[in-house]
Write a protein that holds these residues in place. Structure first.
Motif, PDB file in Angstrom:
ATOM      1  N   LEU A 175       0.826  -1.239   0.099  1.00  0.00           N
ATOM      2  CA  LEU A 175      -0.043   0.136  -0.151  1.00  0.00           C
ATOM      3  C   LEU A 175       1.206   1.275   0.081  1.00  0.00           C
ATOM      4  O   LEU A 175       1.629   1.347   1.083  1.00  0.00           O
ATOM      5  N   LYS A 183      -4.026   4.131   4.816  1.00  0.00           N
ATOM      6  CA  LYS A 183      -3.492   2.732   4.641  1.00  0.00           C
ATOM      7  C   LYS A 183      -3.825   1.567   5.498  1.00  0.00           C
ATOM      8  O   LYS A 183      -4.230   0.497   5.146  1.00  0.00           O
ATOM      9  N   ASP A 249       3.282  -1.656   8.937  1.00  0.00           N
ATOM     10  CA  ASP A 249       3.031  -0.441   8.541  1.00  0.00           C
ATOM     11  C   ASP A 249       4.527   0.464   8.661  1.00  0.00           C
ATOM     12  O   ASP A 249       5.269  -0.122   9.225  1.00  0.00           O
ATOM     13  N   ALA A 289       3.069  -1.301   3.867  1.00  0.00           N
ATOM     14  CA  ALA A 289       2.579   0.071   3.707  1.00  0.00           C
ATOM     15  C   ALA A 289       3.627   1.024   4.029  1.00  0.00           C
ATOM     16  O   ALA A 289       4.570   0.752   4.662  1.00  0.00           O
ATOM     17  N   SER A 291       4.648   5.331   3.170  1.00  0.00           N
ATOM     18  CA  SER A 291       4.403   6.691   2.601  1.00  0.00           C
ATOM     19  C   SER A 291       5.719   7.296   2.105  1.00  0.00           C
ATOM     20  O   SER A 291       5.853   8.213   1.514  1.00  0.00           O
ATOM     21  N   LEU A 318      -3.055   4.702  -2.752  1.00  0.00           N
ATOM     22  CA  LEU A 318      -4.046   5.411  -2.256  1.00  0.00           C
ATOM     23  C   LEU A 318      -4.062   6.683  -2.628  1.00  0.00           C
ATOM     24  O   LEU A 318      -3.047   7.662  -2.448  1.00  0.00           O
TER      25      LEU A 318
END
Length: 454
Positions: A175, A183, A249, A289, A291, A318
């Motif tokens: 993700l 997420k 994450d 996931a 960023s 996303l």
């Protein structure tokens, strides 16, 4: 005649009598979800009339909320569930009926309610474990469905379609998206839409784990692995997720050593606990996931290329909140109802000006920042309608200020810099507090300060 009907008709009646005597009700369906057998106790428990023949009828027509068709479809058992039947809490076990080749030809459900007290030690143990893991911010409860992704914008509908398709494939998912885009919510939605939905969902924030604890928390420890270790050993989060989903994450924050071990989990489906020399097979579906741009980290030598390609089998991007502006009214309504319900505050509505401002703001912190601003507004508002002032709009930029920009990126950077500067001023330059005000992580705050040369 179905295979299950044939089996029942040719079986000794004592078998069905034995099954009935072991519980307070039992029912069986065939591969077409039609009832082929139900015990007298089950009729009485469900208050089904004696003068009606239910054999051959679709089970959903008689019991609209039954979970047996799901067991039939997935082939996965539900060993223990609690449901209320006629104001009486019951323990329910549902099992698929399989051929030697693994194909499912029916399902059977058993209802127990006389001895729930015997299960109390199990409930207590689970509650203690859950409380411990949640308090450590290591175990995240799977409570969201894909429908909890609110909105009907093209960008959101696309990611929901992709997620639903990905949920049916038992492979690794990556993700991608900015901080605050949801997420973790999407990861839980994928888990609950997958065949693994009845197994555990274990989520770990890799950035929140101290480097010295990562290996033990992920892979577990053998008995006496190190001084102070549990003498009986300890299960890692991967073992706790057996049969279910492991959500990692902030995957970009793991060290090179952990990257190598995680690669073996994905490739070989086996782990080696800390202090052990024995490999253990595991069955988990991994959703990672981040960023951050993993490809750039690979190019810089900061992330293993082989692990990146193993994680990047099914990438899902996303959308940022600024790319789904039409969803803001629905998201805001949903969040305000949630805030009111959880806080006990009165339910409020947005003024016209407040809604316009929400749709014009650039949202560097995405949905997380939106939630924080709405929560602030619900606390600060003195009227029934939330104003732009309640949302903190006046703190960011005056509504009377007009600035002419010839370059769109310049306008965006200017607004973002003002948001960051205001948050830093309000927090007296405490970057942790400033990041919280903006609804972004501390690392994201540092990156944006550096990018904007602040």
């Amino acid at each position: 005649m179905s295979q299950l009907e044939t089996l029942i008709n040719t079986s000794d009646e004592n078998l069905l009598t034995l099954l009935s005597s072991l519980c307070q009700g039992a029912i069986a369906i065939d591969q077409e979800c039609r009832i082929v057998w139900l015990s007298q106790q089950y009729r009485e428990l469900m208050e089904l009339p004696d003068n009606t023949e239910f054999i051959g009828q679709l089970v959903n027509d008689i019991l609209p909320t039954t979970q047996l068709p799901r067991i039939l479809k997935t082939g996965q058992p539900s060993f223990l569930d609690l449901m209320q039947i006629n104001n009486q809490w019951c323990a329910v076990t549902r099992l698929p009926l399989k051929n030697p080749d693994g194909s499912v030809f029916g399902a059977i459900g058993f209802v127990f309610y006389d001895n729930l007290e015997n299960l109390q030690p199990l409930f207590d143990k689970f509650a203690r474990l859950k409380k411990q893991l949640v308090s450590e911010n290591l175990l995240r409860i799977s409570k969201y469905e894909l429908d909890d992704l609110v909105g009907n914008s093209p960008a959101l509908l696309k990611i929901k379609r992709q997620a639903l398709r990905a949920a049916q494939l038992d492979t690794t998912i990556l993700l991608l998206g900015e901080t605050g885009t949801g997420k973790e919510l999407l990861a839980q939605g994928i888990h609950n839409a997958s065949p693994r939905r009845d197994a555990p969902f274990v989520g770990i924030n890799m950035a929140a784990l101290p480097e010295s604890l990562v290996e033990a928390e992920l892979f577990g420890t053998a008995a006496g692995a190190y001084t102070g270790a549990n003498k009986n050993g300890r299960l890692g989060k991967i073992q706790l997720a057996t049969g279910g989903t492991l959500f990692l994450d902030e995957i970009a924050d793991i060290s090179a050593a952990i990257q190598a071990k995680l690669l073996r989990v994905i490739q070989e489906r086996e782990i080696e606990a800390l202090g052990s020399n024995r490999l253990e097979k595991v069955d988990v579906r991994i959703i990672a996931a981040t960023s951050r741009n993993l490809k750039q980290l690979v190019d810089k030598g900061l992330f293993r290329a082989d692990l990146y390609y193993r994680l990047n089998v099914l990438p899902l991007q996303l959308p940022a909140l600024r790319d789904r502006i039409p969803d803001i009214p629905a998201i805001s309504s949903y969040l305000m109802e949630k805030i009111a319900r959880e806080s006990g505050l009165p339910a409020l509505s947005l003024s016209k000006d407040a809604l316009i401002w929400l749709q014009q703001y650039h949202w560097p912190g995405n949905v997380r920042e939106l939630h924080n601003r709405l929560e602030r507004a619900c606390v600060m508002a003195e009227q029934e309608l939330i104003s732009t002032e309640d949302l903190g709009a006046e703190d960011l930029i005056s509504t009377n200020e007009t600035i002419a920009f010839t370059d769109l990126n310049q306008a965006k950077n200017h607004a973002e810099a003002e948001s960051l500067q205001q948050a830093l001023t309000q927090s007296q330059h405490n970057k942790t507090k400033a990041a919280k005000l903006l609804g972004i992580s501390r690392a994201t705050l540092y990156n944006r300060i550096k990018r904007l040369n602040m």
